[in-house]
Scaffold this active site. Structure first.
Site, PDB file in Angstrom:
ATOM      1  N   GLU A 119      14.506 -18.518  11.079  1.00  0.00           N
ATOM      2  CA  GLU A 119      14.865 -19.394  12.194  1.00  0.00           C
ATOM      3  C   GLU A 119      16.046 -20.288  11.809  1.00  0.00           C
ATOM      4  O   GLU A 119      16.970 -20.485  12.601  1.00  0.00           O
ATOM      5  CB  GLU A 119      13.666 -20.270  12.587  1.00  0.00           C
ATOM      6  CG  GLU A 119      12.462 -19.520  13.141  1.00  0.00           C
ATOM      7  CD  GLU A 119      11.616 -18.845  12.072  1.00  0.00           C
ATOM      8  OE1 GLU A 119      11.960 -18.960  10.876  1.00  0.00           O
ATOM      9  OE2 GLU A 119      10.629 -18.189  12.426  1.00  0.00           O
TER      10      GLU A 119
ATOM     11  N   ALA B 124       3.912  14.946  -0.425  1.00  0.00           N
ATOM     12  CA  ALA B 124       4.892  15.950  -0.011  1.00  0.00           C
ATOM     13  C   ALA B 124       4.187  17.295  -0.078  1.00  0.00           C
ATOM     14  O   ALA B 124       3.549  17.595  -1.091  1.00  0.00           O
ATOM     15  CB  ALA B 124       6.086  15.931  -0.963  1.00  0.00           C
TER      16      ALA B 124
ATOM     17  N   ARG C 156       8.348   2.919  -1.966  1.00  0.00           N
ATOM     18  CA  ARG C 156       7.845   2.213  -3.159  1.00  0.00           C
ATOM     19  C   ARG C 156       8.402   0.794  -3.174  1.00  0.00           C
ATOM     20  O   ARG C 156       7.687  -0.154  -3.510  1.00  0.00           O
ATOM     21  CB  ARG C 156       8.276   2.947  -4.434  1.00  0.00           C
ATOM     22  CG  ARG C 156       7.549   4.266  -4.632  1.00  0.00           C
ATOM     23  CD  ARG C 156       8.056   4.979  -5.880  1.00  0.00           C
ATOM     24  NE  ARG C 156       7.451   6.297  -6.024  1.00  0.00           N
ATOM     25  CZ  ARG C 156       7.857   7.204  -6.894  1.00  0.00           C
ATOM     26  NH1 ARG C 156       8.865   6.953  -7.716  1.00  0.00           N
ATOM     27  NH2 ARG C 156       7.256   8.385  -6.968  1.00  0.00           N
TER      28      ARG C 156
ATOM     29  N   THR D 296      -2.861  13.361 -11.995  1.00  0.00           N
ATOM     30  CA  THR D 296      -1.421  13.360 -11.699  1.00  0.00           C
ATOM     31  C   THR D 296      -0.644  12.877 -12.922  1.00  0.00           C
ATOM     32  O   THR D 296       0.438  13.385 -13.221  1.00  0.00           O
ATOM     33  CB  THR D 296      -1.137  12.504 -10.442  1.00  0.00           C
ATOM     34  OG1 THR D 296      -1.806  13.121  -9.353  1.00  0.00           O
ATOM     35  CG2 THR D 296       0.337  12.393 -10.124  1.00  0.00           C
TER      36      THR D 296
ATOM     37  N   LEU E   7      -8.257  12.252  -5.490  1.00  0.00           N
ATOM     38  CA  LEU E   7      -8.376  10.804  -5.282  1.00  0.00           C
ATOM     39  C   LEU E   7      -8.089  10.430  -3.819  1.00  0.00           C
ATOM     40  O   LEU E   7      -8.711   9.519  -3.272  1.00  0.00           O
ATOM     41  CB  LEU E   7      -7.414  10.074  -6.236  1.00  0.00           C
ATOM     42  CG  LEU E   7      -7.493   8.560  -6.261  1.00  0.00           C
ATOM     43  CD1 LEU E   7      -8.914   8.064  -6.507  1.00  0.00           C
ATOM     44  CD2 LEU E   7      -6.566   7.986  -7.323  1.00  0.00           C
ATOM     45  N   ALA E   8      -7.173  11.188  -3.187  1.00  0.00           N
ATOM     46  CA  ALA E   8      -6.849  10.894  -1.778  1.00  0.00           C
ATOM     47  C   ALA E   8      -8.104  11.027  -0.910  1.00  0.00           C
ATOM     48  O   ALA E   8      -8.375  10.180  -0.051  1.00  0.00           O
ATOM     49  CB  ALA E   8      -5.757  11.830  -1.286  1.00  0.00           C
ATOM     50  N   ALA E   9      -8.895  12.096  -1.179  1.00  0.00           N
ATOM     51  CA  ALA E   9     -10.108  12.304  -0.370  1.00  0.00           C
ATOM     52  C   ALA E   9     -11.078  11.146  -0.592  1.00  0.00           C
ATOM     53  O   ALA E   9     -11.685  10.634   0.361  1.00  0.00           O
ATOM     54  CB  ALA E   9     -10.762  13.629  -0.749  1.00  0.00           C
TER      55      ALA E   9
HETATM   56  N1  LIG Z   1       3.232  16.747  -3.804  1.00  0.00           N
HETATM   57  C1  LIG Z   1       2.728  15.548  -3.929  1.00  0.00           C
HETATM   58  O1  LIG Z   1       2.982  14.659  -3.114  1.00  0.00           O
HETATM   59  C2  LIG Z   1       1.817  15.272  -5.063  1.00  0.00           C
HETATM   60  C3  LIG Z   1       1.379  16.273  -5.856  1.00  0.00           C
HETATM   61  N2  LIG Z   1       0.513  16.031  -6.853  1.00  0.00           N
HETATM   62  C4  LIG Z   1       0.011  17.171  -7.616  1.00  0.00           C
HETATM   63  O2  LIG Z   1      -1.398  17.218  -7.424  1.00  0.00           O
HETATM   64  C5  LIG Z   1      -2.014  17.709  -8.607  1.00  0.00           C
HETATM   65  C6  LIG Z   1      -3.076  16.740  -9.056  1.00  0.00           C
HETATM   66  O3  LIG Z   1      -4.024  16.573  -8.012  1.00  0.00           O
HETATM   67  P1  LIG Z   1      -5.426  15.908  -8.270  1.00  0.00           P
HETATM   68  O4  LIG Z   1      -6.136  16.581  -9.361  1.00  0.00           O
HETATM   69  O5  LIG Z   1      -6.113  15.862  -6.971  1.00  0.00           O
HETATM   70  O6  LIG Z   1      -4.988  14.483  -8.824  1.00  0.00           O
HETATM   71  P2  LIG Z   1      -5.344  12.978  -8.505  1.00  0.00           P
HETATM   72  O7  LIG Z   1      -4.103  12.181  -8.586  1.00  0.00           O
HETATM   73  O8  LIG Z   1      -6.112  12.867  -7.267  1.00  0.00           O
HETATM   74  O9  LIG Z   1      -6.255  12.626  -9.703  1.00  0.00           O
HETATM   75  C7  LIG Z   1      -7.652  12.867  -9.728  1.00  0.00           C
HETATM   76  C8  LIG Z   1      -8.218  12.005 -10.785  1.00  0.00           C
HETATM   77  O10 LIG Z   1      -8.278  10.669 -10.335  1.00  0.00           O
HETATM   78  C9  LIG Z   1      -9.217   9.970 -11.124  1.00  0.00           C
HETATM   79  N3  LIG Z   1     -10.174   9.220 -10.298  1.00  0.00           N
HETATM   80  C10 LIG Z   1     -10.569   7.969 -10.573  1.00  0.00           C
HETATM   81  N4  LIG Z   1     -11.448   7.553  -9.681  1.00  0.00           N
HETATM   82  C11 LIG Z   1     -11.626   8.534  -8.809  1.00  0.00           C
HETATM   83  C12 LIG Z   1     -12.429   8.663  -7.666  1.00  0.00           C
HETATM   84  N5  LIG Z   1     -13.242   7.693  -7.239  1.00  0.00           N
HETATM   85  N6  LIG Z   1     -12.381   9.814  -6.999  1.00  0.00           N
HETATM   86  C13 LIG Z   1     -11.563  10.802  -7.421  1.00  0.00           C
HETATM   87  N7  LIG Z   1     -10.763  10.725  -8.501  1.00  0.00           N
HETATM   88  C14 LIG Z   1     -10.802   9.594  -9.210  1.00  0.00           C
HETATM   89  C15 LIG Z   1      -9.904  10.990 -11.993  1.00  0.00           C
HETATM   90  O11 LIG Z   1      -9.193  10.916 -13.202  1.00  0.00           O
HETATM   91  P3  LIG Z   1      -9.795  11.252 -14.617  1.00  0.00           P
HETATM   92  O12 LIG Z   1     -10.023  12.741 -14.596  1.00  0.00           O
HETATM   93  O13 LIG Z   1      -8.734  10.840 -15.575  1.00  0.00           O
HETATM   94  O14 LIG Z   1     -11.071  10.479 -14.766  1.00  0.00           O
HETATM   95  C16 LIG Z   1      -9.621  12.280 -11.261  1.00  0.00           C
HETATM   96  O15 LIG Z   1      -9.683  13.405 -12.085  1.00  0.00           O
HETATM   97  C17 LIG Z   1      -0.913  17.885  -9.623  1.00  0.00           C
HETATM   98  O16 LIG Z   1      -0.564  19.224  -9.673  1.00  0.00           O
HETATM   99  C18 LIG Z   1       0.232  17.054  -9.078  1.00  0.00           C
HETATM  100  O17 LIG Z   1       1.470  17.614  -9.418  1.00  0.00           O
HETATM  101  C19 LIG Z   1       0.050  14.781  -7.116  1.00  0.00           C
HETATM  102  C20 LIG Z   1       0.487  13.726  -6.362  1.00  0.00           C
HETATM  103  C21 LIG Z   1       1.378  13.883  -5.238  1.00  0.00           C
HETATM  104  N1  LIG Z   2       6.139  16.526  -6.002  1.00  0.00           N
HETATM  105  C1  LIG Z   2       6.591  15.576  -5.197  1.00  0.00           C
HETATM  106  C2  LIG Z   2       6.104  14.240  -5.260  1.00  0.00           C
HETATM  107  N2  LIG Z   2       5.171  13.913  -6.152  1.00  0.00           N
HETATM  108  C3  LIG Z   2       4.825  12.527  -6.470  1.00  0.00           C
HETATM  109  O1  LIG Z   2       5.885  11.859  -7.115  1.00  0.00           O
HETATM  110  C4  LIG Z   2       5.514  11.538  -8.459  1.00  0.00           C
HETATM  111  C5  LIG Z   2       6.702  11.637  -9.378  1.00  0.00           C
HETATM  112  O2  LIG Z   2       7.469  10.461  -9.217  1.00  0.00           O
HETATM  113  P1  LIG Z   2       8.680  10.102 -10.204  1.00  0.00           P
HETATM  114  O3  LIG Z   2       8.250  10.464 -11.588  1.00  0.00           O
HETATM  115  O4  LIG Z   2       8.895   8.643 -10.022  1.00  0.00           O
HETATM  116  O5  LIG Z   2       9.854  10.902  -9.733  1.00  0.00           O
HETATM  117  C6  LIG Z   2       4.439  12.532  -8.758  1.00  0.00           C
HETATM  118  O6  LIG Z   2       3.587  12.187  -9.793  1.00  0.00           O
HETATM  119  C7  LIG Z   2       3.686  12.545  -7.464  1.00  0.00           C
HETATM  120  O7  LIG Z   2       2.907  11.373  -7.316  1.00  0.00           O
HETATM  121  N3  LIG Z   2       6.603  13.334  -4.365  1.00  0.00           N
HETATM  122  C8  LIG Z   2       7.555  13.672  -3.461  1.00  0.00           C
HETATM  123  O8  LIG Z   2       7.981  12.818  -2.668  1.00  0.00           O
HETATM  124  N4  LIG Z   2       8.028  14.917  -3.418  1.00  0.00           N
HETATM  125  C9  LIG Z   2       7.594  15.904  -4.223  1.00  0.00           C
HETATM  126  O9  LIG Z   2       8.063  17.014  -4.115  1.00  0.00           O
END
Ligand SMILES: NC(=O)C1=CN([C@@H]2O[C@H](COP(=O)(O)OP(=O)(O)OC[C@H]3O[C@@H](n4cnc5c(N)ncnc54)[C@H](OP(=O)(O)O)[C@@H]3O)[C@@H](O)[C@H]2O)C=CC1
Ligand SMILES: Nc1c(N[C@@H]2O[C@H](COP(=O)(O)O)[C@@H](O)[C@H]2O)[nH]c(=O)[nH]c1=O
Length: 595
Positions: A81, A192, A222, A234, A331-333
């Protein structure tokens, strides 16, 4: 940062200049356009003002010429403002200031209000009230006390264009609003995926699915967040950095959620020279590794129950406003199931990778029928380079129209309420002291059946009538059956169950204008109930001076919610009806004394 970056220059001002018509519609269109502009300006503060709101301000003359604009640059800098007033100079006198949000009086700081008052602003239009209860309404009251006309969208005037403008104000401060209402930070799940719905190949390799342009957008996301979260897997698969590398904005804290703490010794996230990392883990997990992380400067926080809700409540207490989830599907679920995700942002790349075992963005949610799918709201589509960006909300942004109406609003709804000394009467279950105010109370009403206004039927309760009205006038025999099933339901609970489940399972049976008419339908039913039963009418009149709140913890539209986050429309309608009765009785008393 130079002032000129914060105050918009003349080309923008010209573009925002609007013709002012002399009818109400044009006024609304102008007000709406300027409020939207204020919200756009506020958007520029995103990521730098947290945990404060994003503020924007536009000053326009009575002919619709914008003479000053400003937005809050960062915490502790000049308010939007004040910047807008500086830019507008002398032209402020008699002009209108448009604010996306009511200013907050932080630690007794009245700079925003003072700037507007001293500049001689004649009118202020506010998009939304401040979401924090202790600040809500103060600045508006103060401006009014200085003789400035203040209009709040949705309260002092309403129209479709204004509602859209108001929505943009809610969106630009969605994190703050959610945080104010829900005790967890605002969470965005971002991923993605390929066109065939995979977030990595079956090998786990994921670099890269989305284009460079899309990934730059992720850096921006971010930059608007207080933290980025990933799961342990991850970290093991991707060794991410999770930094914002688009060149401006701040860099969020990195959070890893891991139950096992079975993480690599070498990882980009353990380099905390520029950005901090917090590892959230199960109490007692790998103590030696915890020590190792601590030696690297990584903070480890142990949880008795490591789950997304506990973790989010913890970060809420630490003051985090918005969190970006960049985890995999597992973890997303878990985060979606715990109800902590508010928004989803998905980059869809025109690529196919295939693979039965290739991971998908959201793991198991335990749903078995498509009717259970979560529908996003306020969905947006945008092409980013070769990718499609789809985003939407999983949970609506809580509406800010005050629950227990603000003092001003209370007075408008029912002038018999003393705005400064009003008590609150809560009602909910039919056996409560004021249980007869509940729609489930067993007071049959005679109301029209279907669209035939002369075909009156008896409905066992207001709830029966209200639920059945959802399906009235729909040309489908199934809708007609619904009306009859609800009308003959054995209890209000049964009527509610049928109405709600049919609405969820077969939304095509619900009349198209239901959202527009439901308040009116409820009002007519309440009016009928209270007019039919004189003792109920007396009971309602006996509450004059008090605010009525339906104490439903889960119905955030008709009820007040657990912590006052609900809209309390049932309470509002009852107060409106009470007010109508009071003015009717004073008119008849006047007539009697004249006779
Ligand atoms: N394209 C994209 O946007 C992305 C792609 N990816 C890809 O996805 C894959 C990994 O997927 P994903 O295995 O699902 O990985 P997540 O990132 O979902 O990790 C799962 C882990 O989260 C931890 N965790 C802690 N608390 C919880 C909870 N309450 N519920 C569930 N998990 C919990 C555990 O770790 P711990 O086992 O250490 O105890 C579990 O094994 C990789 O190949 C990666 O490259 C990942 C992110 C983004
Ligand atoms: N593969 C993938 C993503 N993956 C996400 O980005 C993280 C990597 O981030 P950084 O290391 O900062 O570059 C990776 O661990 C995952 O959480 N993101 C996206 O926008 N597009 C992609 O194709």
């Amino acid at each position: 940062m130079a002032l000129t970056l914060r105050v918009c220059s003349s080309p923008l001002i010209c573009r925002a200049t609007l013709a002012t018509g002399d009818n109400g519609r044009n006024h609304h269109a102008n007000d709406a356009a300027f409020i939207r502009r204020a919200a756009d300006l506020a958007e520029m503060s995103a990521g730098v003002t947290s945990p404060h709101p994003n503020f924007g301000c536009v000053i326009a003359t009575s002919s619709g010429k914008v003479t000053g604009e400003g937005y809050l640059y960062a915490q502790g800098t000049k308010p939007a403002e004040a910047l807008a007033v500086e830019a507008a100079g002398e032209s402020c006198r008699g002009s209108t200031a448009y604010l996306n949000m009511e200013p907050g009086d932080c630690h007794g700081d009245h700079t925003a209000v003072s700037a507007l008052v001293q500049a001689g602003i004649g009118r202020v239009v506010v998009g939304i009230r401040h979401p924090l209860k202790h600040l809500r309404g103060s600045a508006i009251r103060e401006l009014r006390s200085h003789g400035i006309e203040v209009s709040v969208l949705g309260e002092d005037f309403q129209s479709k264009v204004l509602e859209e403008a108001r929505k943009s104000c809610l969106l630009v401060n969605a994190p703050l609003i959610h945080r104010a209402c829900s005790r967890v930070p605002f969470s965005v799940l971002k991923y993605a995926m390929t066109l065939d719905g995979k977030i990595a190949a079956s090998s786990g390799h994921a670099a890269w699915i989305s284009s460079k342009l899309s990934r730059t957008r992720v850096f921006e996301l971010r930059g608007r967040s207080d933290a980025v979260i990933v799961g342990g897997n991850t970290v093991r698969q991707d060794d991410p950095r999770l930094t914002a590398r688009h060149g401006h904005g701040h860099t969020p804290t990195r959070i890893v959620m891991t139950q096992s703490l079975d993480l690599p010794e070498k990882a980009n996230l353990w380099d905390v020279s520029e950005v901090s990392t917090i590892v959230a883990t199960q109490r007692g997990a790998r103590k030696s590794f915890q020590k190792y992380l601590a030696s690297k400067g990584v903070e480890v926080v142990e949880f008795d129950m490591l789950n997304p809700r506990e973790v989010m409540e913890y970060f809420h207490l630490r003051g985090y406003l918005s969190i970006l989830w960049e985890c995999g599907g597992t973890l997303a679920a878990s985060a979606i199931s715990s109800g902590v995700i508010h928004k989803v942002v998905a980059f869809v790349a025109p690529k196919i990778i295939g693979g039965r075992q290739a991971p998908s963005p959201v793991g198991d949610l335990g749903m078995v029928e498509m009717t259970q799918a979560l529908n996003l709201i306020n969905v947006c589509y945008e092409q980013v380079g070769p990718d499609m960006l789809v985003s939407g909300f999983l949970q609506p942004i809580p509406d800010l129209l005050p629950v227990i109406p603000s003092e001003d609003a209370t007075f408008e709804i029912d002038p018999s309420v003393n705005p400064f000394e009003s008590s609150i009467i809560f009602f909910y279950k039919t056996w409560d002291l004021y249980g007869s105010f509940s729609n489930f109370s067993p007071h049959p009403i005679r109301m029209p059946y279907g669209e035939e206004n002369d075909d009156y039927r008896t409905w066992s309760s207001v709830e029966h009538y209200y639920q059945a009205s959802k399906f009235v006038g729909v040309e489908n025999p199934l809708a007609h059956d619904c009306v009859e099933n609800i009308r003959t339901a054995r209890s209000p609970e049964e009527a509610a169950l049928i109405g709600r489940s049919k609405q969820r399972q077969q939304p095509e049976l619900v009349r198209e204008d239901w959202e527009d008419v439901k308040i009116e339908v409820m009002y007519m039913a309440l009016k009928c109930k209270f007019s039919t039963y004189p003792h109920l009418k007396s009971m309602l009149l006996s509450t004059a001076g008090s605010v009525l709140v339906e104490a439903s913890p889960h119905d955030l539209f008709w009820g007040g919610g657990r912590d006052g986050e609900g809209l309390n429309y049932l309470g509002r309608l009852l107060m409106q009806l009470r007010s109508e009765y009071i003015s009717e009785s004073s008119v008849s008393a006047e007539n009697a004394s004249l006779a």
